[in-house]
Design an enzyme around this catalytic site. Structure first.
Site, PDB file in Angstrom:
ATOM      1  N   HIS A 109      -7.330  -5.992  -0.033  1.00  0.00           N
ATOM      2  CA  HIS A 109      -6.247  -5.026  -0.193  1.00  0.00           C
ATOM      3  C   HIS A 109      -4.906  -5.739  -0.087  1.00  0.00           C
ATOM      4  O   HIS A 109      -4.580  -6.317   0.941  1.00  0.00           O
ATOM      5  CB  HIS A 109      -6.368  -3.957   0.892  1.00  0.00           C
ATOM      6  CG  HIS A 109      -5.356  -2.868   0.799  1.00  0.00           C
ATOM      7  ND1 HIS A 109      -4.990  -2.284  -0.404  1.00  0.00           N
ATOM      8  CD2 HIS A 109      -4.627  -2.245   1.752  1.00  0.00           C
ATOM      9  CE1 HIS A 109      -4.092  -1.347  -0.167  1.00  0.00           C
ATOM     10  NE2 HIS A 109      -3.845  -1.314   1.125  1.00  0.00           N
ATOM     11  N   SER A 137       0.823  -1.199   0.000  1.00  0.00           N
ATOM     12  CA  SER A 137       0.000   0.000   0.000  1.00  0.00           C
ATOM     13  C   SER A 137       0.863   1.258   0.000  1.00  0.00           C
ATOM     14  O   SER A 137       1.644   1.458  -0.920  1.00  0.00           O
ATOM     15  CB  SER A 137      -0.952  -0.055   1.197  1.00  0.00           C
ATOM     16  OG  SER A 137      -2.020   0.822   1.019  1.00  0.00           O
ATOM     17  N   ASP A 180      -9.260  -4.326  -5.355  1.00  0.00           N
ATOM     18  CA  ASP A 180      -8.656  -3.707  -4.168  1.00  0.00           C
ATOM     19  C   ASP A 180      -9.411  -2.412  -3.855  1.00  0.00           C
ATOM     20  O   ASP A 180      -9.561  -1.549  -4.711  1.00  0.00           O
ATOM     21  CB  ASP A 180      -7.179  -3.399  -4.448  1.00  0.00           C
ATOM     22  CG  ASP A 180      -6.406  -2.986  -3.208  1.00  0.00           C
ATOM     23  OD1 ASP A 180      -6.929  -2.183  -2.407  1.00  0.00           O
ATOM     24  OD2 ASP A 180      -5.273  -3.457  -3.039  1.00  0.00           O
TER      25      ASP A 180
END
Length: 529
Positions: free
Chosen positions: A498, A238, A470
Site C-alpha cells: 500500500h 491513502s 495495492d
C-alpha cells in the site's frame, strides 16, 4: 473494509502500520463495478466546486493567527495550537483547536516553504507520522529545503479527538463476529454498531457533525496562511490523497506541489469503494499466496497449491476459530476469534514486508494452537497498546467516513443481497467486508458529502501515485483520480503493498524528490518497479 492504512518504515527498516483508509460505509448503487462502469459513475458525478478566491471577512481572524511555537518533547520538533471555526457556514458557532507540529528546514539550500504530510486513515495522526517518520525519514534533500509540517485533522489524535468506547468496550467490539451465521449473530453485530455509534454521539455531539474531509481541507488552508506560504505543498498517502485532492478542488489557485500516493477515487459511492477495495485485498492476497507456497514455512499449502486452494485453506482456518477461538496467552484473557484472526491477516496485506511475520503467525495458530502472533497483528491494525488502550483511529475513521458519504447499506437484508458480489470480489474476505460496510447505517449524524469528481481546474501539476497490487486503494483508483484532475501526472509503481513513496523503489523516490525539490513533475504515465 473499514480502515485504509499506510505502511511506513523507520530508518531501521521496521514496519509500522499507520492509518491509511478504511471505507466504512457506502452509498446506494450497483454492487458490481467494472472499470467501465466506474468510469461512467465518475462522468455522472457532481464536480467539487472551487471556493471564492477572497477570504470571507468572518474567517479573517483565523487566517491572521500567529502561532506560539513551543517545544513538544520530540527533539527538533516544535508544536503549536491553532483555531478553526467548528462550522464554516456559521463561524460564530464556536472554535475547534487544531494541533500542529513542525521541524524546520535543515539546509543547505534555499528554503522552499512548508511541506504538510498526512498518512491517511481517516483517523491517522499526522503529527505522530511526522515525528516518528516523515520529519526524520523523508529524503535528506526534501527535509533540507522544507519545513516539515503536520496538522492532526479535526477529531483526530491531538485535535479534539472523537472517543467512542473505552478499552474493554473496544475489546468487546473487535471480538464481535462480522460474518454472522444467522439472525442472532446478525442482531449482535447490529447491536455492536449501534453501541459504537451511541458512544461517539455521547462523546462529541457537536463535533461529530463537523469532521468532514471538506472541513479538514479548509482547515489546511488556514494552516497554510498562518505558516506564511502562498501555496500549499503536501504529501498525502491513502486517505490523505482524498484530503489533498479535496484541497486542490477547493483552492486550485493556492495549490502548490501535491503528491497523492495510494489514491482514492472521489467519484465513487461508498458501496462501490467497498467492493473495489474488497477486490484489491483479494489481489494482494493472491500475491501473498503465490509467495507463501514457495516458502518452506507456509502453513497454507506447498508448491503444488494454487492461490484459490490457499484461500480455501485460510477460510477453513477462520471457520475453526469461529467455532473454537485459539488461545493467545494475552494478559487480558483475549482469545483469537474469527474476527481478530481475519483482521490480523488483513493487517499484513498492507506491506509485503510483513508477509514473513504473517506466515509465522499463521503457522503458530494452525499448527501450535497459539494465536498470539495474529492477535498482535490485529492489535497493530486497531492501534491497541500494551495497556489495553486504543488510539482514536477507529473512532475518527468512522466519524469521517460516515459523514463524507451516505451509508452503504440500510439493513442486514441489503447486506445479504449484496453478499454474492462481495464474495465474487474476494472469496476470502468478501463476506466480512460486506458486513463491515453496514456500520454507517446506525450513525447518529447524516452524511453531508456525496460522490464528486475533483478536477481542480487551474491547479499546478499534481503527482498521483498508484501501486498495481495495492490492497487498500486499488490501482484503478489512481488512474481514475489522475483522469479527473486536470493537471495530474500519473506515476505507477508495479509492485505489492500500500503506497509507493519511501518503500524501496529508487525510480519512484527519485521522481517524487525531483518534483518536490525542483518543481519538475514526472512524465505522465511514467512506470517504475
Amino acid at each position: 473494509m473499514h480502515t485504509w492504512r499506510t505502511p511506513r518504515r523507520t530508518r531501521t527498516g521496521a514496519t509500522l502500520l499507520a492509518a491509511a483508509l478504511l471505507v466504512s460505509g457506502c452509498s446506494s448503487g450497483s454492487t458490481t463495478t467494472t472499470t467501465s462502469s466506474a468510469s461512467s459513475a465518475a462522468k455522472g458525478a457532481a464536480v467539487l466546486a472551487a471556493l471564492p478566491r477572497s477570504t470571507p471577512g468572518a474567517l479573517a481572524p483565523y487566517y491572521e493567527q500567529k502561532p506560539a511555537w513551543r517545544d513538544c518533547g520530540a527533539p527538533g520538533f516544535q508544536c503549536a495550537t491553532l483555531k478553526a471555526p467548528l462550522d464554516y457556514a456559521d463561524p460564530s458557532a464556536g472554535d475547534i483547536r487544531l494541533a500542529v507540529s513542525r521541524k524546520k528546514a535543515t539546509g543547505p539550500g534555499e528554503r522552499l516553504g512548508s511541506l504538510l504530510v498526512n498518512p491517511g486513515g481517516p483517523g491517522g495522526s499526522a503529527i505522530g507520522y511526522l515525528q516518528a517518520y516523515a520529519g526524520i525519514g523523508y529524503p535528506e534533500e526534501v527535509r533540507a529545503r522544507y519545513d516539515m509540517v503536520a496538522v492532526d485533522p479535526r477529531g483526530v489524535a491531538r485535535s479534539e479527538p472523537v472517543e467512542c468506547l473505552d478499552g474493554p468496550g473496544m475489546d468487546a467490539h473487535t471480538r464481535t463476529d462480522f460474518t454472522p451465521d444467522g439472525e442472532r449473530e446478525a442482531d449482535a453485530l447490529v447491536g455492536a454498531y449501534r453501541k459504537f455509534a451511541e458512544g461517539c454521539a455521547a462523546d462529541a455531539p457537536k463535533l461529530l457533525r463537523h469532521v468532514s474531509t471538506v472541513e479538514a481541507a479548509r482547515d489546511m488552508d488556514i494552516v497554510r496562511e498562518v505558516l506564511g506560504d502562498e501555496k500549499l505543498n503536501f504529501v498525502g498517502a491513502s486517505y490523505g490523497t482524498f484530503l489533498g485532492a479535496t484541497y486542490a478542488g477547493l483552492f486550485p489557485d493556492r495549490t502548490g506541489r501535491l503528491v497523492l500516493d495510494g489514491a482514492l477515487d472521489p467519484s465513487l459511492s461508498a458501496r462501490q469503494l467497498n467492493i473495489e477495495q474488497t477486490a484489491g485485498f483479494d489481489t494482494a492476497f493472491t500475491a501473498f499466496a503465490k509467495d507463501c507456497v514457495r516458502r518452506s514455512d507456509c502453513p497454507l499449502g506447498d508448491r503444488d497449491t494454487g492461490p484459490e486452494e490457499v484461500g480455501a485453506n485460510l477460510k477453513e482456518f477462520f471457520g475453526k476459530t469461529d467455532a473454537r477461538p485459539v488461545p493467545t496467552g494475552d494478559a487480558d484473557g483475549r482469545e483469537l476469534t474469527e474476527s481478530l484472526a481475519t483482521i490480523g491477516v488483513i493487517a499484513a496485506m498492507y506491506d509485503e514486508g510483513a508477509w514473513p511475520l504473517l506466515r509465522k503467525a499463521l503457522r503458530a495458530a494452525t499448527k501450535e494452537n497459539d494465536g498470539a502472533g495474529l492477535l498482535a497483528l490485529a492489535d497493530s491494525y486497531y492501534e491497541r497498546d500494551a495497556d489495553g488502550e486504543y488510539a482514536n483511529l477507529m473512532f475518527a475513521n468512522a466519524a469521517v467516513n460516515c459523514l463524507d458519504l451516505p451509508a452503504a447499506f440500510d439493513s442486514p437484508e441489503q447486506v445479504r443481497e449484496a453478499l454474492p458480489d462481495f464474495e465474487k470480489a474476494s472469496p476470502v474476505f468478501g463476506e466480512g467486508f460486506a458486513w463491515a460496510a453496514l456500520n454507517c447505517a446506525y450513525w447518529p449524524v447524516g452524511a453531508t458529502g456525496e460522490p464528486r469528481r475533483i478536477e481542480a481546474e487551474g491547479a499546478a501539476p499534481i503527482v498521483v501515485v498508484g501501486t498495481t497490487r495495492d490492497p487498500a486503494t486499488p490501482y484503478r483508483w489512481a488512474e481514475a483520480l489522475a483522469g479527473q484532475l486536470t493537471s495530474a501526472r500519473l506515476l505507477t509503481y508495479e509492485g505489492d503493498g500500500h503506497t509507493a513513496y519511501g518503500r524501496g523503489s529508487d525510480c519512484i523516490d527519485s521522481a517524487i524528490n525531483t518534483y518536490l525539490v525542483e518543481g519538475t513533475p514526472p512524465t505522465d504515465g511514467k512506470r517504475c518497479s
